[in-house]
Design a protein around this motif. Structure first.
Motif, short mmCIF file in Angstrom:
data_model
loop_
_atom_site.label_atom_id
_atom_site.label_comp_id
_atom_site.label_asym_id
_atom_site.label_seq_id
_atom_site.Cartn_x
_atom_site.Cartn_y
_atom_site.Cartn_z
N LEU A 15 0.64 -1.32 0.09
CA LEU A 15 -0.23 -0.07 0.45
C LEU A 15 0.85 0.88 0.10
O LEU A 15 0.49 2.05 -0.76
CB LEU A 15 -0.70 0.95 0.96
N TRP A 18 2.48 1.93 -3.64
CA TRP A 18 1.29 2.25 -4.18
C TRP A 18 0.95 3.14 -4.60
O TRP A 18 1.10 4.19 -4.95
CB TRP A 18 0.28 1.15 -3.72
N GLN A 19 0.79 4.20 -2.75
CA GLN A 19 0.21 5.71 -2.45
C GLN A 19 1.97 6.49 -3.17
O GLN A 19 1.89 7.38 -3.28
CB GLN A 19 0.80 5.99 -1.19
N THR A 20 3.03 6.03 -3.23
CA THR A 20 4.34 6.47 -3.20
C THR A 20 4.44 6.77 -4.52
O THR A 20 4.77 7.59 -5.41
CB THR A 20 5.48 5.88 -2.96
N HIS A 22 1.83 6.55 -6.45
CA HIS A 22 0.90 7.30 -7.14
C HIS A 22 1.41 9.53 -7.42
O HIS A 22 1.01 9.51 -8.36
CB HIS A 22 -0.57 7.34 -6.35
N SER A 32 -5.03 6.23 -6.53
CA SER A 32 -4.37 6.00 -5.78
C SER A 32 -4.96 4.73 -4.88
O SER A 32 -6.41 4.48 -5.32
CB SER A 32 -4.28 7.72 -4.86
N PRO A 33 -4.61 4.45 -4.08
CA PRO A 33 -5.34 3.28 -2.90
C PRO A 33 -7.02 3.91 -2.87
O PRO A 33 -7.37 2.56 -2.71
CB PRO A 33 -4.73 3.32 -1.70
#
Length: 243
Positions: A15, A18-20, A22, A32-33
Motif C-alpha cells: 500500500l 502504491w501510494q508513493t 501515485h 491512489s489506493p
C-alpha cells in the motif's frame, strides 16, 4: 501469529509503495489506493458491473472445470504409460511456450465470437500445466503404490481413483493452483480480444478511453479474488502434505 504479522507487513508495504508511486507519477497515470477502493465500491453498486462479473465467471468456471478434469485425466494417463509420457512431455512444453495470442485467430475461426472462444482460450492456458504436474507427480510416486494396486488386481479406473490420485493429490493441487490463475488470465485475455461483456472487456474499454480508476478497480478485484482462492488452495495443499 508470526505468519499473520508477516502478511500484514507485506500488505502495508504494498500500500505504501502504491501510494508513493501515485504521488510520483500522478493520478493521470496511477490511481491512489483510496481512489481505487472508492471506484470499486461504486462499480459494485451497479447492475451492469455484476453482469460483466457473471459473464467472466461463467466462462472461467467452464474453462477451469475442463482444464481440471482433462488435465488430471491426461496427466494420469501419460504418467502411467511412461513411453507415452516421454513422447508427450516435450510436445506439451513446446506447445505451452507458444504465445497464445498468435493462436487467437485460429480460436475465433474454430469457435466463433462468444463464450466458446473465451472458454477455449482459458483451457489453452490452464490445461497443460495441470497435465504436466499430474504426470510428473506419478513419475515421482513411490512404486509400492502401483505394485499394491497390481497385487489387489484393481482395474485401471479403480487404480487411478483409489490409489494413484490420492497418492499424488498434494502435487496435483500445486498444479491446480497454477492452472487456476492461468485459466483466469486466459479468459480475461479472450474477453479483451473478442467480447462485448466481461471484466476483460471492461479493462480494454477503460484502457482505450483512459479511465485509470476503472482499470485499477477491476485489477484490484481480480487480485483479491485470485489471491484469496490461491491462498485457500495453498492451505489445502499444506494440509494434504502433512497427512
Amino acid at each position: 501469529m508470526p505468519r499473520i504479522t508477516g502478511t500484514a507487513l507485506v500488505l502495508l508495504f504494498c500500500l505504501l509503495l502504491w501510494q508513493t508511486l501515485h504521488l510520483l507519477v500522478g493520478a493521470s497515470s496511477l490511481a491512489s489506493p483510496f481512489q481505487t477502493v472508492v471506484k470499486l465500491g461504486s462499480l459494485l453498486a451497479t447492475a451492469e458491473f455484476w453482469q460483466n462479473v457473471a459473464e467472466t465467471m461463467r466462462a472461467f468456471a467452464a474453462a477451469f472445470l475442463i482444464s481440471l478434469v482433462g488435465g488430471i485425466a491426461l496427466g494420469i494417463l501419460l504418467g502411467v504409460r511412461r513411453l507415452a509420457g516421454n513422447v508427450a512431455e516435450p510436445i506439451l512444453v513446446n506447445l505451452y511456450s507458444i504465445p497464445k495470442v498468435v493462436l487467437y485467430p485460429l480460436v475465433l475461426l474454430c469457435f466463433g465470437l462468444g463464450i466458446s472462444a473465451k472458454i477455449a482460450f482459458g483451457v489453452m492456458h490452464g490445461l497443460i500445466p495441470i497435465t504436466l504436474f499430474s504426470m510428473n507427480a506419478i513419475r515421482q510416486m513411490k512404486p509400492v503404490y502401483r505394485r499394491t494396486a497390481q497385487v489387489l488386481r484393481l482395474s485401471s479406473a479403480q487404480s487411478a481413483f483409489t490409489v494413484i490420485l490420492p497418492a499424488i493429490l498434494p502435487e496435483v493441487i500445486s498444479g491446480v493452483r497454477l492452472g487456476f490463475s492461468l485459466t483466469l488470465l486466459g479468459v480475461l485475455i479472450g474477453e479483451m480480444f473478442a467480447s462485448q461483456r466481461g471484466l476483460g472487456f471492461m479493462l480494454i474499454s477503460a484502457i482505450n478511453i483512459g479511465q485509470i480508476d476503472t482499470i485499477m478497480a477491476v485489477a484490484l478485484l481480480l487480485t483479491i479474488v485470485a489471491v484469496t482462492c490461491n491462498s485457500l488452495l495453498l492451505l489445502l495443499n499444506r494440509r494434504m502434505g502433512y497427512r
